[in-house]
Scaffold this motif. Structure first.
Motif, PDB file in Angstrom:
ATOM      1  N   ASN A 123      -2.815  11.260  -3.128  1.00  0.00           N
ATOM      2  CA  ASN A 123      -4.003  11.034  -2.282  1.00  0.00           C
ATOM      3  C   ASN A 123      -3.700  11.044  -0.793  1.00  0.00           C
ATOM      4  O   ASN A 123      -4.602  10.999   0.017  1.00  0.00           O
ATOM      5  CB  ASN A 123      -4.664   9.684  -2.648  1.00  0.00           C
ATOM      6  N   VAL A 124      -2.391  11.108  -0.441  1.00  0.00           N
ATOM      7  CA  VAL A 124      -2.035  11.193   0.989  1.00  0.00           C
ATOM      8  C   VAL A 124      -0.938  12.231   1.163  1.00  0.00           C
ATOM      9  O   VAL A 124      -0.281  12.627   0.214  1.00  0.00           O
ATOM     10  CB  VAL A 124      -1.531   9.829   1.544  1.00  0.00           C
TER      11      VAL A 124
ATOM     12  N   ASN B 241      -1.134   3.933  -2.192  1.00  0.00           N
ATOM     13  CA  ASN B 241      -1.184   5.363  -1.868  1.00  0.00           C
ATOM     14  C   ASN B 241       0.067   6.060  -2.367  1.00  0.00           C
ATOM     15  O   ASN B 241       1.131   5.461  -2.440  1.00  0.00           O
ATOM     16  CB  ASN B 241      -1.289   5.552  -0.348  1.00  0.00           C
TER      17      ASN B 241
ATOM     18  N   GLN C 136       0.817  -1.223   0.000  1.00  0.00           N
ATOM     19  CA  GLN C 136       0.000   0.000   0.000  1.00  0.00           C
ATOM     20  C   GLN C 136       0.849   1.271   0.000  1.00  0.00           C
ATOM     21  O   GLN C 136       0.356   2.360  -0.239  1.00  0.00           O
ATOM     22  CB  GLN C 136      -0.947  -0.009   1.215  1.00  0.00           C
ATOM     23  N   ARG C 137       2.152   1.115   0.303  1.00  0.00           N
ATOM     24  CA  ARG C 137       3.029   2.284   0.303  1.00  0.00           C
ATOM     25  C   ARG C 137       3.824   2.329  -0.992  1.00  0.00           C
ATOM     26  O   ARG C 137       4.189   1.293  -1.525  1.00  0.00           O
ATOM     27  CB  ARG C 137       4.002   2.204   1.488  1.00  0.00           C
TER      28      ARG C 137
ATOM     29  N   TRP D 270       2.768   9.430   5.490  1.00  0.00           N
ATOM     30  CA  TRP D 270       1.519   8.954   6.064  1.00  0.00           C
ATOM     31  C   TRP D 270       1.776   7.602   6.666  1.00  0.00           C
ATOM     32  O   TRP D 270       1.196   7.122   7.547  1.00  0.00           O
ATOM     33  CB  TRP D 270       0.435   8.859   4.988  1.00  0.00           C
TER      34      TRP D 270
ATOM     35  N   ILE E 151      -3.755   4.836  -8.268  1.00  0.00           N
ATOM     36  CA  ILE E 151      -3.796   4.790  -6.805  1.00  0.00           C
ATOM     37  C   ILE E 151      -4.979   3.922  -6.373  1.00  0.00           C
ATOM     38  O   ILE E 151      -5.975   3.829  -7.085  1.00  0.00           O
ATOM     39  CB  ILE E 151      -3.928   6.225  -6.232  1.00  0.00           C
ATOM     40  N   GLY E 152      -4.852   3.280  -5.216  1.00  0.00           N
ATOM     41  CA  GLY E 152      -5.985   2.547  -4.650  1.00  0.00           C
ATOM     42  C   GLY E 152      -6.027   1.079  -5.036  1.00  0.00           C
ATOM     43  O   GLY E 152      -7.040   0.407  -4.838  1.00  0.00           O
TER      44      GLY E 152
END
Lengths: 287, 119
Positions: free
Chosen positions: B114-115, B71, B18-19, B119, B89-90
């Protein structure tokens, strides 16, 4: 003359209370004192010097500017930069100013001579001589700025050799704290006798030991909490140089912008005694 | 075309990391012959800061034209855009699932980060 850093690790232990008490007591005894507020992200000691008229000046750092006409996108600068402040792609050169630590290395390694350095304002230094003869300087970092050490260095340059400097350090034990205690003669660690106080005292002790600055502890609100801080200091042979019991009057006075030495004048003597102890220890260390 | 997908392991069955900047691995998916290769991102996994900027440069030098991740922060997005890399993204599920979805045209490109950073 002597540079005393007042630090803590944990926030809200009383660094500013102690720094003010020490500065004002010394000033009243006709000693040349400078108050240096290095907590540049949230300076507040100046609020206690209501009458003072502050002069301010800008503090700037150098950041690279790439002349795209001369750049051949060879990536030497980006490879050199330890902080990833530069990104180079065919026909594009990006500079991330907020990542830059102003080392100037990219300019040196650029084979095209395409990099020049330009000034970028990161904050201000405010200075005044307060009515009671304390010279106070504080740094004020621009909102959103991530690099406080260059500003802390600039504030510390305000220290004149002939003076006793009381340096109010930022909380924490990372870069801003390290920059503040570097070249200090003594570090007074203000703590409170709680598990939180002890935990953060331990990390601060580790950092100060690593930098090699002699240090001692002041226990604030000494009659609350438990005895773990005293036990830690005794086991580690760390001198406890002063204790300030919890006193609502001191807190009320502080919240009204009145320093501890005005709220309870008996502390003037205690702070002079604290200074004597520190002075002695610095002397022993230097010998 | 080459597509970079952030991956938590070295297999097409690994989950999409996710990173982006501190992803464990980058899977490089080749849409022509349906193959995957994997690049270790340990250098940036442990970086104090600037991980997104450096990872973006690595993705660019791997020859990827698209990045698929969970993200993406502002500095990474700016760097990827400068390199002409489009960002999805996502993404969730496995690397292989993400690759299939992309090939079937079921993914859309992001227009911004988006972040926030770190984060």
């Amino acid at each position: 003359m002597i540079k005393i850093v007042v630090g803590s690790g944990k926030g809200g232990t009383g660094k500013t209370t102690v720094s003010l008490g020490l500065s004002l007591s010394l000033a009243e005894n006709k000693m040349p004192v400078q108050y240096i507020d290095c907590d540049v992200e949230e300076p507040n000691a100046h609020l206690f010097f209501k009458e003072a008229e502050f002069q301010k000046r800008d503090v700037e750092v150098l950041v690279p500017e790439i002349d795209k006409a001369q750049c051949n996108f060879c990536e030497e600068c980006a490879k050199f930069c330890a902080y990833n402040a530069l990104a180079i792609f065919p026909n594009t050169a990006l500079v991330f100013n907020e990542m830059c630590h102003s080392c100037g290395g990219c300019k040196i390694v650029c084979p095209q001579g395409a990099i020049s350095e330009v000034k970028r304002k990161i904050g201000e230094i405010h200075t005044a001589i307060a009515n009671n003869k304390v010279q106070i300087s504080y740094g004020k970092l621009n909102v959103g700025e991530t690099q406080s050490p260059p500003l802390i260095r600039a504030v510390k340059k305000e220290i004149a050799d002939k003076n006793i400097a009381i340096i109010d350090a930022p909380p924490g034990t990372a870069c801003p704290f390290v920059e503040t205690i570097r070249h200090g003669d003594f570090c007074l660690l203000v703590t409170e006798p709680t598990p939180f106080g002890l935990h953060d005292l331990k990390t601060a002790v580790e950092v100060v030991s690593l930098i090699g600055v002699p240090f001692g502890v002041l226990i604030n609100r000494s009659d609350i909490g438990d005895s773990s801080v005293e036990e830690f200091c005794s086991n580690e042979k760390i001198p406890v140089l002063m204790k300030i019991p919890n006193d609502r009057n001191i807190a009320v006075a502080y919240s009204n912008g009145m320093p501890i030495t005005e709220a309870d004048p008996k502390y003037k003597l205690e702070f002079m005694e604290l200074h004597r102890k520190i002075y002695e220890r610095v002397g022993n260390h230097k010998r | 075309m080459k597509v970079a997908i952030t991956s938590s392991g070295k297999s097409p069955d690994s989950e999409v990391d996710q990173r982006f900047g501190r992803a464990s691995y980058f899977a490089i998916y080749d849409t022509e012959n349906d193959t995957f290769s994997f690049a270790d991102n340990a250098q940036n996994f442990n970086a104090a800061n600037g991980a997104g900027i450096q990872s973006a440069q690595n993705v660019a030098s791997a020859g990827a034209q698209v990045l698929i991740t969970g993200n993406c922060g502002p500095k990474a997005f700016r760097t990827l855009s400068a390199a002409g890399i489009k960002v999805v993204i996502g993404a969730t599920g496995t690397v292989k699932e993400a690759a299939t979805k992309f090939k079937n045209g079921e993914m859309s490109y992001a227009t911004d980060a988006n972040v926030e950073g770190h984060w």
